[in-house]
Scaffold this motif. Structure first.
Motif, PDB file in Angstrom:
ATOM      1  N   ILE A 202      -3.467  52.940  79.260  1.00  0.00           N
ATOM      2  CA  ILE A 202      -4.607  52.199  79.781  1.00  0.00           C
ATOM      3  C   ILE A 202      -5.437  53.080  80.697  1.00  0.00           C
ATOM      4  O   ILE A 202      -6.667  53.032  80.683  1.00  0.00           O
ATOM      5  CB  ILE A 202      -4.114  50.930  80.494  1.00  0.00           C
ATOM      6  CG1 ILE A 202      -3.589  49.947  79.444  1.00  0.00           C
ATOM      7  CG2 ILE A 202      -5.225  50.299  81.314  1.00  0.00           C
ATOM      8  CD1 ILE A 202      -2.981  48.697  80.009  1.00  0.00           C
TER       9      ILE A 202
ATOM     10  N   ALA B  56      -9.286  53.845  80.063  1.00  0.00           N
ATOM     11  CA  ALA B  56     -10.280  53.455  81.068  1.00  0.00           C
ATOM     12  C   ALA B  56     -11.178  54.640  81.409  1.00  0.00           C
ATOM     13  O   ALA B  56     -12.394  54.491  81.557  1.00  0.00           O
ATOM     14  CB  ALA B  56      -9.582  52.932  82.318  1.00  0.00           C
TER      15      ALA B  56
ATOM     16  N   VAL C 256     -15.322  45.968  81.407  1.00  0.00           N
ATOM     17  CA  VAL C 256     -13.872  45.932  81.610  1.00  0.00           C
ATOM     18  C   VAL C 256     -13.206  45.177  80.457  1.00  0.00           C
ATOM     19  O   VAL C 256     -12.154  45.587  79.951  1.00  0.00           O
ATOM     20  CB  VAL C 256     -13.538  45.288  82.974  1.00  0.00           C
ATOM     21  CG1 VAL C 256     -12.050  45.048  83.113  1.00  0.00           C
ATOM     22  CG2 VAL C 256     -14.030  46.183  84.108  1.00  0.00           C
TER      23      VAL C 256
ATOM     24  N   MET D  80     -12.668  47.290  77.443  1.00  0.00           N
ATOM     25  CA  MET D  80     -11.490  48.164  77.554  1.00  0.00           C
ATOM     26  C   MET D  80     -10.206  47.394  77.225  1.00  0.00           C
ATOM     27  O   MET D  80      -9.354  47.874  76.482  1.00  0.00           O
ATOM     28  CB  MET D  80     -11.364  48.703  78.975  1.00  0.00           C
ATOM     29  CG  MET D  80     -12.533  49.523  79.440  1.00  0.00           C
ATOM     30  SD  MET D  80     -12.235  50.105  81.120  1.00  0.00           S
ATOM     31  CE  MET D  80     -13.895  50.569  81.585  1.00  0.00           C
TER      32      MET D  80
ATOM     33  N   GLU E 211      -7.789  49.014  84.780  1.00  0.00           N
ATOM     34  CA  GLU E 211      -9.171  49.143  84.309  1.00  0.00           C
ATOM     35  C   GLU E 211     -10.169  48.987  85.452  1.00  0.00           C
ATOM     36  O   GLU E 211     -11.003  49.861  85.657  1.00  0.00           O
ATOM     37  CB  GLU E 211      -9.446  48.131  83.188  1.00  0.00           C
ATOM     38  CG  GLU E 211      -8.694  48.423  81.889  1.00  0.00           C
ATOM     39  CD  GLU E 211      -7.365  47.697  81.805  1.00  0.00           C
ATOM     40  OE1 GLU E 211      -6.842  47.298  82.874  1.00  0.00           O
ATOM     41  OE2 GLU E 211      -6.840  47.533  80.695  1.00  0.00           O
TER      42      GLU E 211
ATOM     43  N   PHE F  74     -12.513  51.878  87.021  1.00  0.00           N
ATOM     44  CA  PHE F  74     -13.905  51.717  86.605  1.00  0.00           C
ATOM     45  C   PHE F  74     -14.858  52.109  87.728  1.00  0.00           C
ATOM     46  O   PHE F  74     -15.938  52.634  87.493  1.00  0.00           O
ATOM     47  CB  PHE F  74     -14.159  50.278  86.149  1.00  0.00           C
ATOM     48  CG  PHE F  74     -15.452  50.078  85.425  1.00  0.00           C
ATOM     49  CD1 PHE F  74     -15.827  50.917  84.394  1.00  0.00           C
ATOM     50  CD2 PHE F  74     -16.307  49.042  85.762  1.00  0.00           C
ATOM     51  CE1 PHE F  74     -17.028  50.739  83.721  1.00  0.00           C
ATOM     52  CE2 PHE F  74     -17.498  48.847  85.096  1.00  0.00           C
ATOM     53  CZ  PHE F  74     -17.859  49.707  84.074  1.00  0.00           C
TER      54      PHE F  74
END
Lengths: 298, 313
Positions: B131, B135, B175, B178, B246, B250
Motif C-alpha cells: 500500500i 500510495a 484516496v 488508491m 494512503e 498523500f
C-alpha cells in the motif's frame, strides 16, 4: 458468522477438475468483448507499476514538464543506486527479510498445530475457542497500538528493535482459520483413527500423518503471510527509526518533504516492490489458489 | 514419544489418556498465549488507558485518572468529527465501487478463457504491491504540478491543474482510487471462487426458460453469492475504518494533518497524530476504543442484516 457454518469444501488440487467439472463451470466461452474488458482491467492493474519504472528511469527535470515521458528512459540504474544509498535500503531489505521471514515461520508452525487440533481432535470447548479465533480476525490490530507501544518499548525495552516488530505478530488468527479449513477437508478421519489404533501418540500422528498432508496448505499460508508482513507499514513505522527501517518505512521516509524528487521516490518503490513481484511471477498460481481456497470457505 | 517410555500398564494408560485429553489444549496454547499477551491484553489496556491523561511529556500523568473525560472531550472535538466524516466518506467512495467492480470482473473471469492464469495474475498485481508503494506512485499521478492525471485532463480543465489535495471531494476521490486499485482484484478472486461453486444446471434450466444472461446474473449468480458478498462487505468496512497509509502518505509533508484543512485526515491517522506527534496516550486510547466500538457495531449490523435477509427468503 457465515464462515463457520459453511460445509467444508473439497480441496481443489491441480489435477482434480475432470472434463465433467469443466462443463459445470460458469457461463460459456468468452467472446472478444470479455477479452478486451479483461485486458483493460489488467492494464489498469499493472499500469502504476509500469509508471513507477518510467518515472524512476528518468531524471527529475524530465518528470517536471508536460508532456510527461511515457516510456522508460536511461537513468534507472543511477536512480536505483542513488535511492538505495539515500534510503538506507541495504539495511531495510535485510530487516524486511528477517521480519517477514521470522513471522512467516512462526505463523505457519503455530497455525498448523492449532489448525490440526481444531480440525481433527475432540476436546471440550473446541467450538467456543474456534469462534473466538474467528472473532479475533475481526479485531483490527491498529486500535491496540498505544498499549502495544508501551509494552514493547517500556516493558521489553525493544524500541527501534526488530524483536519489537516481530514478537507481537508471531501468531495469526487468519492462519489458524486457514489451516483448520484446509486440514478438515484434506485429512480423512480414518487416517487419524488408524494411527490411534496403532498406538501412535497425538504428536506422532501430527508429525507423520498431518504434517506431510498439510504441506501444500502451509506453503500457501507462508506465502500470503510473507507478502503481508513484507508490505506492512503501520507498526514498523511507529517502532523503527530512519536508521533501522524496513523497506516500507524506508520508502515512506524518502517521500516526505515539501519538494519531492519523484524519480528517487519511485526508484525506492521499485526496490520495495520487485522482490514480491518476482515471488508472485514464480508462485502466482499458488497464491491465487490460496486466496480462492480461503474464499470458498468464507 | 510418551508411548516409548517403559512404564507399568496403568501408568501407560494414564499417559495415553492424558495425551488424548491434553494434547489438543497444548496445540492451541501457542496461539492463544501470544494472542492473549499481544492481542487481548492491549485491547483491555487501551480501555484502561483511555481513562487517564497519560502523556509521556508530563511525568506522573500516568496515574492521573480523568474518568470518562477523554470521551466527553471527543464528543466536542470537531477534528475528531471531521476525521470520522472523512473515514466514512472515503470508506463509501472506495468500498462500493470496489465491490461492484470486483463482481463484474469475477463474472468476466468466470467465462471459459484462454490464458486464465494470466488474467487472474494480472488482476492480483495490485494486491501484491504494498500500500505504501502504491500510495507513492499515485502521489505522482495525482500531483498538482506535472502529475500524470492532470496532463490527461488538460483538454477538459483548460490548463488549470486540479489540486487533488486541496478540496475535500477531490482528495477523497484520489484516496479512494488508491484503495480501490489495491483491493478490487483480490475481491474479484474471492467472488470468482464462490461463483465456481454454483451448479451449472441452474443456469441451464434458466436458459431453457428463456432467461437472458443478464437475468441469470441477477437471479442466480447474485443470490448464490450472498454469503460471500456479506463477508466481503464486513471485511472491507472494517478495513475502511482502519485506513491509514494512503492518507498519511498523500500529504507529502507527512505532518499527519491529512491536508491543510484536515480534509482527508482519517480516524486512524488522527489517532496516530494524537499518540505519536502529540504524545497524548490517554486521549489516543479513547479514540482507539471509540473506533473499536464503532467497528463492533458495524460488524453486528452487517451480521444482523445478513441474517434478516436470509430468514426472509
Amino acid at each position: 458468522m457465515t464462515i463457520t457454518q459453511s460445509p467444508p469444501e473439497p480441496v481443489v488440487r491441480g489435477d482434480r477438475p475432470a472434463p465433467v467439472r469443466r462443463r459445470t463451470r460458469g457461463a460459456g466461452r468468452a467472446g472478444w468483448l470479455t477479452y478486451s474488458a479483461l485486458a483493460a482491467v489488467v492494464l489498469f492493474s499493472v499500469f502504476p507499476l509500469y509508471w513507477s519504472i518510467v518515472v524512476s528511469s528518468r531524471d527529475q527535470s524530465a518528470i517536471g514538464r508536460y508532456p510527461p515521458p511515457l516510456v522508460p528512459g536511461g537513468n534507472l540504474w543511477d536512480n536505483l543506486a542513488a535511492a538505495f544509498e539515500q534510503g538506507n535500503f541495504g539495511t531495510a531489505l535485510t530487516n524486511s527479510v528477517i521480519v517477514a521471514g521470522t513471522i512467516t515461520v512462526s505463523v505457519v508452525f503455530t497455525s498448523t498445530l492449532a489448525g490440526f487440533a481444531f480440525a481433527k481432535l475432540d476436546f471440550r470447548g473446541r467450538n467456543g475457542l474456534f469462534t473466538l479465533v474467528v472473532a479475533t480476525m475481526l479485531v483490527p490490530p491498529q486500535l491496540s497500538i498505544i498499549p502495544l507501544y508501551i509494552m514493547v518499548t517500556q516493558w521489553f525495552g525493544w524500541a527501534n528493535d526488530l524483536r519489537g516488530v516481530i514478537v507481537p505478530t508471531l501468531v495469526s488468527a487468519f492462519g489458524v482459520f486457514f489451516m483448520r479449513q484446509y486440514l478438515t477437508s484434506a485429512i480423512p478421519g480414518e487416517l487419524i483413527e488408524a494411527g490411534r489404533a496403532d498406538g501412535a501418540s497425538t504428536f506422532r500422528i501430527y508429525r507423520s500423518i498431518v504434517l506431510p498432508i498439510a504441506r501444500p496448505g502451509a506453503a500457501v499460508l507462508g506465502l500470503l503471510t510473507f507478502i503481508m508482513y513484507w508490505n506492512d507499514l503501520f507498526w514498523p513505522l511507529i517502532l523503527l527509526n530512519a536508521q533501522n527501517p524496513t523497506v516500507q518505512v524506508a520508502i515512506a521516509n524518502t517521500a516526505s518533504g515539501i519538494e519531492v524528487d519523484y524519480s528517487l521516490v519511485l526508484a525506492g518503490t521499485v526496490i520495495a516492490t520487485f522482490p514480491m513481484l518476482i515471488v508472485f511471477l514464480l508462485l502466482g498460481r499458488h497464491i491465487i489458489g490460496g486466496i480462492m481456497q480461503g474464499a470458498v470457505k468464507g | 514419544m510418551s508411548t516409548r517410555r517403559q512404564a507399568g500398564p496403568s501408568a501407560r494408560a494414564r499417559l495415553h489418556r492424558f495425551d488424548l485429553k491434553g494434547a489438543p489444549y497444548l496445540y492451541v496454547t501457542p496461539f492463544f498465549a501470544l494472542f492473549g499477551v499481544f492481542g487481548l491484553l492491549p485491547l483491555a489496556y487501551t480501555a484502561l488507558l483511555s481513562t487517564t491523561a497519560w502523556s509521556p511529556r508530563q511525568p506522573g500523568s500516568e496515574d492521573a485518572s480523568v474518568g470518562l473525560g477523554n470521551y466527553a472531550d471527543l464528543l466536542s472535538d470537531t477534528n475528531f468529527h471531521t476525521a470520522l466524516v472523512n473515514t466514512f466518506g472515503i470508506g463509501l467512495l472506495s468500498t462500493v465501487p470496489q465491490l461492484l467492480l470486483a463482481l463484474g470482473i469475477a463474472h468476466l473471469l468466470n467465462y471459459r478463457l484462454r490464458g486464465r492464469l494470466f488474467f487472474r495474475m494480472g488482476v492480483l498485481v495490485p494486491y501484491i504491491t504494498s500500500i505504501a508503494a502504491a500510495a507513492l506512485i499515485f502521489n505522482q499521478i495525482f500531483a498538482r504540478d506535472f502529475g500524470l492525471l492532470n496532463w490527461l485532463l488538460q483538454p477538459f480543465t483548460g490548463g488549470t491543474p486540479i489540486d487533488w489535495r486541496a478540496s475535500t471531494l477531490a482528495s477523497w476521490f484520489a484516496v479512494s482510487v488508491m484503495v480501490t486499485w489495491h483491493w478490487t482484484g483480490y475481491n474479484a478472486l474471492i467472488y470468482l471462487a464462490a461463483m465456481q461453486t454454483i451448479p451449472y444446471e441452474l443456469y441451464e434450466s434458466a436458459a431453457i426458460d428463456g432467461a437472458s444472461r443478464w437475468r441469470q446474473f441477477w437471479h442466480i449468480t447474485i443470490p448464490s453469492l450472498r454469503p460471500t458478498i456479506i463477508f466481503t462487505v464486513i471485511v472491507s468496512t472494517i478495513g475502511a475504518l482502519q485506513l491509514f497509509a494512503e492518507p498519511y502518505l498523500f500529504d507529502t509533508t507527512q505532518n499527519n494533518n491529512g491536508g491543510s484543512e484536515r480534509q482527508f485526515q482519517t480516524a486512524v491517522l488522527y489517532l496516530y497524530q494524537q499518540f505519536w506527534a502529540n504524545g497524548r496516550y490517554g486521549y489516543g486510547a479513547a479514540i482507539a476504543w471509540t473506533l473499536f466500538l464503532i467497528t463492533v457495531v458495524i460488524a453486528l449490523v452487517n451480521f444482523l442484516l445478513a441474517r434478516r435477509i436470509r430468514s426472509a427468503e
